[in-house]
Design a protein around this motif. Structure first.
Motif, short mmCIF file in Angstrom:
data_model
loop_
_atom_site.label_atom_id
_atom_site.label_comp_id
_atom_site.label_asym_id
_atom_site.label_seq_id
_atom_site.Cartn_x
_atom_site.Cartn_y
_atom_site.Cartn_z
N UNK A 16 0.76 -1.45 -0.22
CA UNK A 16 0.19 0.09 -0.26
C UNK A 16 1.28 0.95 -0.02
N UNK A 17 1.90 1.23 0.40
CA UNK A 17 3.02 2.21 0.38
C UNK A 17 3.54 2.47 -0.94
N UNK A 19 6.12 4.21 -2.17
CA UNK A 19 7.59 4.40 -2.50
C UNK A 19 8.16 2.91 -2.23
N UNK A 20 7.65 1.95 -1.07
CA UNK A 20 7.56 0.62 -0.81
C UNK A 20 7.63 -0.04 -2.81
N UNK A 23 9.97 0.67 -4.71
CA UNK A 23 11.32 -0.57 -4.58
C UNK A 23 11.66 -1.52 -4.73
N UNK A 81 1.41 -5.74 6.68
CA UNK A 81 1.02 -4.64 6.73
C UNK A 81 0.10 -3.63 6.23
N UNK A 110 7.75 -5.20 7.16
CA UNK A 110 9.11 -4.66 8.80
C UNK A 110 9.26 -4.83 9.63
N UNK A 111 8.22 -5.79 10.31
CA UNK A 111 8.03 -5.52 11.93
C UNK A 111 9.29 -7.15 12.17
N UNK A 132 14.02 -3.65 5.07
CA UNK A 132 13.64 -3.07 3.66
C UNK A 132 14.31 -4.50 3.09
N UNK A 133 14.15 -4.44 1.75
CA UNK A 133 14.23 -5.85 0.80
C UNK A 133 15.55 -5.94 0.12
N UNK A 134 15.90 -6.93 0.01
CA UNK A 134 17.20 -5.95 -0.91
C UNK A 134 17.68 -6.68 -1.94
#
Lengths: 217, 152
Positions: A16-17, A19-20, A23, A81, A110-111, A132-134
């Protein structure tokens, strides 16, 4: 059909984000995957050809009116989330769907909550990535997508990939099954043992496509 | 040639200081690894998205905390978003404020939340100006005909 081996894997990314989403899209494209991003679980189900109640709907982007696969989805990667339908809810709906349950699902969060991770893996998620995923995480996706592709192309040796991993322990545990039962049941016996490692469900070993044809049994 | 070398040295020094002072963390480096000839503006694009999104979030947070009856769940949802995006681009100090902010949300501590909002704004605008300086340095190097050093 012979082209399938050459074509790229297609990943559906759900977050839902904004920026993510950007990415994850870049990470996936850099790893040579085809990508579709959506911003919610319900949009993901829509894309996959299900409505919110888990019913198949042929008039969706990924399924043509003739019910032939137009856009195959080889893996779904989703944030945990999200408002409304969480990544876990989405995972459940996918695993409950006869047409979609073979699509590998990866959860991102993230948690770092161990109980959350366990719950997701037990429900059938293949991997759980911490954000953050790499880029290095992207390499972990390929083996899961390869398994499904192999099944698509060579149904008669569908068991081959999984047999290699499961057969050896099986010999120690219950050698009789090996001789007396069908290969499918052999894998069925293993699904619980593998649950936390790989999230295999009993149906994964049947010769099914990676998700979008509506199978009428 | 001297100009380019000078600009590049400036760039390296500035970037190093951003990492040293905790403005940026390794995630920013990861972002740069995703930039290449076919996606030459990836970092700038993501950062600009971050700026747009953050300013909206900060406004939403201010509004949410001004309500007669504050909905802490809503506030927390906004902070969660902010924490996620700042973490994704490597904006470490902003992210750290968000962590503290979420704790105050959980406690329903209005004063704590308001303080965190102020801090978040402060860190965000500081981060924004530093990144803009960084991008400007990059542009100067490119304009002078040089290439931007890769930070590892």
């Amino acid at each position: 059909m012979g082209m399938a081996a050459e074509s790229q894997f297609h990943v559906l990314a759900v977050d839902d984000n904004i920026i993510e989403r950007k990415l994850i899209e870049r990470l996936l494209k850099t790893s040579s995957y085809q990508v579709t991003t959506v911003d919610s679980g319900s949009k993901a189900l829509e894309f996959l050809g299900l409505d919110e109640h888990g019913q198949s709907n042929p008039n969706q982007p990924s399924v043509s009116p003739n019910n032939h696969q137009e856009v195959e989805v080889n893996l779904i990667i989703t944030d945990y989330c999200m408002p409304g339908m969480t990544g876990y809810d989405l995972l459940k709906k996918i695993k409950e769907s006869t047409s979609l349950r073979n699509i590998p699902v990866v959860i991102m969060s993230s948690e770092n909550v161990p109980s959350r991770i366990t719950r997701c893996l037990e429900e059938g998620a293949e991997e759980f990535f911490l954000k953050p995923v790499r880029l290095s995480d992207m390499n972990k996706l390929r083996p899961h997508m390869m398994k499904t592709k192999v099944k698509d192309q060579k149904p008669e040796i569908q068991e081959e990939e999984e047999e290699e991993e499961e057969e050896t322990p099986e010999v120690f545990q219950s050698p009789q099954h090996h001789h007396h039962h069908q290969q499918q049941q052999l894998s069925n016996n293993n699904n619980k043992r593998k649950a936390t490692e790989e999230g295999l469900s009993p149906d994964r070993t049947r010769p099914r496509y990676s998700g979008l044809t509506v199978v009428s049994n | 040639m001297d100009v380019i070398v000078q600009l590049q040295a400036q760039f390296v020094e500035y970037t190093t200081s951003l990492y040293r002072e905790g403005f940026l963390d390794d995630q920013f480096t990861q972002l740069q690894k995703l930039q290449d000839e076919s996606n030459p503006d990836f970092v700038v694009e993501v950062v600009r998205l971050f700026f747009e999104d953050s300013e909206k979030l900060l406004n939403n947070l201010a509004t949410a905390l001004q309500q007669q009856c504050v909905d802490y769940k809503q506030v927390d949802a906004h902070v969660h978003q902010f924490k996620g995006s700042s973490s994704s681009i490597g904006a470490q100090r902003v992210k750290n404020v968000c962590v503290a902010f979420r704790n105050y949300c959980e406690e329903k501590n209005l004063e704590g939340c308001l303080r965190c909002l102020q801090q978040a704004k402060h860190e965000y605008y500081l981060m924004k100006s530093k990144l803009e300086t960084l991008f400007r340095l990059e542009q100067e190097i490119l304009a002078a005909g040089g290439s931007v050093p890769m930070m590892t």
